[in-house]
Design a protein around this motif. Structure first.
Motif: not given
Length: 298
Positions: A183-189, A147-150, A239-242, A155-156
């Motif tokens: 948590d993912a909702f806050s990132y995506l919004f 995750y830290e490299k992506h 969502i799939s992209d993230e 990222n989400i």
């Protein structure tokens, strides 16, 4: 220069084992770079000593809301949002501990200095007490290495619900719709509305992974159900992209897992597949059973 004002919000349900430790850490934070307006503990109809312990803090900044109806994490976070107008809102899970007396400053610094609107902390695990805990600690280390490299960590996957901060212009614009995947909702919004997200690796929050198979299974169900909930708000393609990760990094992590910890790898894979299949037949809820084995950090 005027200091940014900060409200810290903690939604809590039956957190008597940790809430006192967390409040101690927060009250003792170095506030040289910001002004603390208040710390809000929103008890979600707790039936243990969460409220009693929180009310023992006579520090004038601590406000305790003793709610008599259970709404779940999303509902209590919305309540906290309605109770503040600070420049920055920090939302913390109640079953974490934070590293250092400058944790809050590290978490909010990108908002103060770099124009970020949402930040999330690094996440590390406390030493395990069981085989299940050890297995999950290993997987966390492997996942974090990916995750830290992506996308350089932006990222989400790095937007953990454990510890986040929000600019006022951002947190006043949205409402948490569900406790699952909040948590993912806050990132995506954030990214879909043109705001800026930043992962803060230097701000470290500690969790304890579930120490029993039952607790881990219940936690895993929420993860697998999260995408279905997010599809409704943001669409399948977004969502799939993230959630898409480089296949080479995933394969490398899996190989390392099986070579270095074969027993834990087989066990985790079995639980993973069982949880994924089970999630198709279990309806998501806003209030779930507490993972008791993850609540006692100290």
């Amino acid at each position: 220069m005027k200091k940014h004002t900060v409200t810290i919000g903690i939604p809590a349900y039956n957190e008597e084992q940790n809430i006192g430790h967390l409040l101690d850490c927060l009250i003792n934070q170095d506030k040289a770079n910001f002004q603390l307006d208040k710390i809000i503990v929103s008890s979600d109809n707790s039936n243990d000593d969460t409220v009693k312990i929180s009310k023992k803090y006579k520090h004038g900044k601590v406000k305790v809301i003793d709610n008599k109806v259970r709404l779940g994490q999303a509902g209590r976070q919305n309540q906290i949002i309605s109770q503040t107008s600070s420049d920055i809102l920090v939302l913390l899970n109640s079953d974490i501990l934070i590293e250092g007396d400058d944790f809050i400053w590290k978490l909010i610094q990108p908002i103060v200095e770099n124009g970020a609107d949402l930040t999330s902390s690094n996440l590390k695990a406390m030493p395990p007490k069981s085989f299940v805990g050890k297995m999950l600690n290993i997987t966390l280390d492997l996942r974090n290495s990916i995750y830290e490299k992506h996308k350089s960590g932006q990222n989400i996957y790095t937007c953990h619900g454990a510890a986040r901060s929000f600019s006022r212009k951002f947190y006043k614009k949205f409402v948490f719709e569900s406790s699952t995947a909040e948590d993912a909702f806050s990132y995506l919004f954030c990214i879909s509305s043109g705001h800026k997200y930043q992962y803060v690796s230097s701000a470290v929050a500690y969790i304890r992974w579930p120490e029993t198979l039952k607790d881990h299974y219940n936690q895993s169900l929420r993860f697998f159900q999260s995408k279905e909930i997010l599809y409704k708000s943001f669409g399948i393609n977004a969502i799939s992209d993230e959630y898409r990760l480089p296949k080479s990094q995933i394969l490398s992590a899996i190989i390392r897992f099986f070579l270095s910890h074969p027993i834990e790898a087989v066990a985790y894979t079995s639980i993973f597949l069982y949880s994924a299949i089970s999630s198709l037949f279990v309806k998501p809820v806003n209030t779930w059973k507490v993972s008791g084995s993850s609540k006692k950090l100290i």
